[in-house]
Scaffold this active site. Structure first.
Site, PDB file in Angstrom:
ATOM      1  CD  GLU A 114      -2.783  -1.408   2.511  1.00  0.00           C
ATOM      2  OE1 GLU A 114      -4.190  -1.052   2.366  1.00  0.00           O
ATOM      3  OE2 GLU A 114      -2.383  -1.654   3.066  1.00  0.00           O
ATOM      4  CD  GLU A 134      -3.087  -6.285   4.447  1.00  0.00           C
ATOM      5  OE1 GLU A 134      -2.683  -5.538   4.471  1.00  0.00           O
ATOM      6  OE2 GLU A 134      -2.877  -7.290   3.311  1.00  0.00           O
TER       7      GLU A 134
END
Length: 259
Positions: A114, A134
């Site tokens: 990210e 995640e």
């Protein structure tokens, strides 16, 4: 100079921002997030900087969010102090007035990807891996992995990483459009410097305006980009000069429609 856990070096109109927490593979904690905000503000305010590079200290780029930093937070605290604050930090970096180049010198997983995703150009060492793991922890991407990365990489690529847990090599990432250039191991920063000089050689005002135009076209920071472009244009007009003079002199403005 050094600001917390982010080091700033400026050379030849290029600012190099190095996230520096090598003992944790440059994993992000609140201190590093705050340092990224401070570094962004400092670079933005330096009128000599025309391009910026983001990289990691040592042999790693960024291992994402430090689980120890957020693992014990209450749900409300996690949502506000961690996720929303992280969004503010990443948005600040993504909207720097100058192009930002990520020199990915190590794995970029989860929050690390990210972070790399906010850059305008991504240059990666050939040994690195990228992914969004995640959901394997029962967590979801929280710093724009399902938002900015979908706009930049495409929804199917993000599905493969976030839903299927696929981890891509540098060459696979290049083929998928996640990174732009793959270099030999250890060369990402040097290649990023060379690319930054290509940016520096171009008209700085034109480059800044084009970055805003692309942000508007892609639906990123749309309102702010359009208003910034409009304000830059208005600031160059004779009408604005007349309006400011009239205000200072406490008289009615006599606008002539001058550009």
């Amino acid at each position: 100079m050094t600001s917390g856990t982010v080091r700033i070096d400026i050379e030849n109109h290029v600012a190099i921002l190095t996230v520096s927490r090598p003992e944790k593979r440059n994993a992000l904690d609140l201190g590093m997030l705050r340092a990224l905000i401070d570094a962004s503000d400092e670079v933005e305010a330096n009128g000599q900087v025309r391009a910026a590079i983001l990289t990691g200290d040592g042999r790693g780029f960024c291992a994402g969010g430090d689980i120890k930093a957020w693992g014990g937070m209450r749900p409300d605290e996690f949502g506000h102090a961690w996720v929303r604050y992280g969004h503010r930090v990443f948005e600040r970096l993504a909207t720097l007035r100058m192009p930002l180049i990520a020199a990915i010198n190590g794995d970029a997983l989860g929050g690390g990807l990210e972070l790399a995703g906010i850059a305008d150009i991504r240059i990666a060492d050939e040994q690195i891996r990228v992914g969004l793991p995640e959901t394997g922890l029962g967590m979801v991407p929280g710093w724009s992995g399902t938002q900015r990365l979908v706009k930049r990489f495409g929804s199917q690529v993000v599905r493969r990483m976030a839903l299927g847990g696929e981890i891509f090599t540098a060459q696979e990432a290049r083929a998928l459009g996640i990174v732009d250039v793959v270099t030999s191991t250890g060369a990402a920063l040097a290649v990023a410097r060379e690319y930054a000089q290509r940016v520096v050689a171009r008209g700085p005002s034109a480059v800044e305006i084009v970055k805003l135009m692309i942000a508007a076209a892609s639906g990123e920071d749309n309102g702010a980009a359009v208003e910034a472009l409009g304000s830059i244009l208005a600031a160059k007009t004779g009408d604005l000069k007349e309006g400011v003079s009239a205000f200072s002199e406490k008289r009615p403005a006599q606008f002539k429609g001058e550009w």
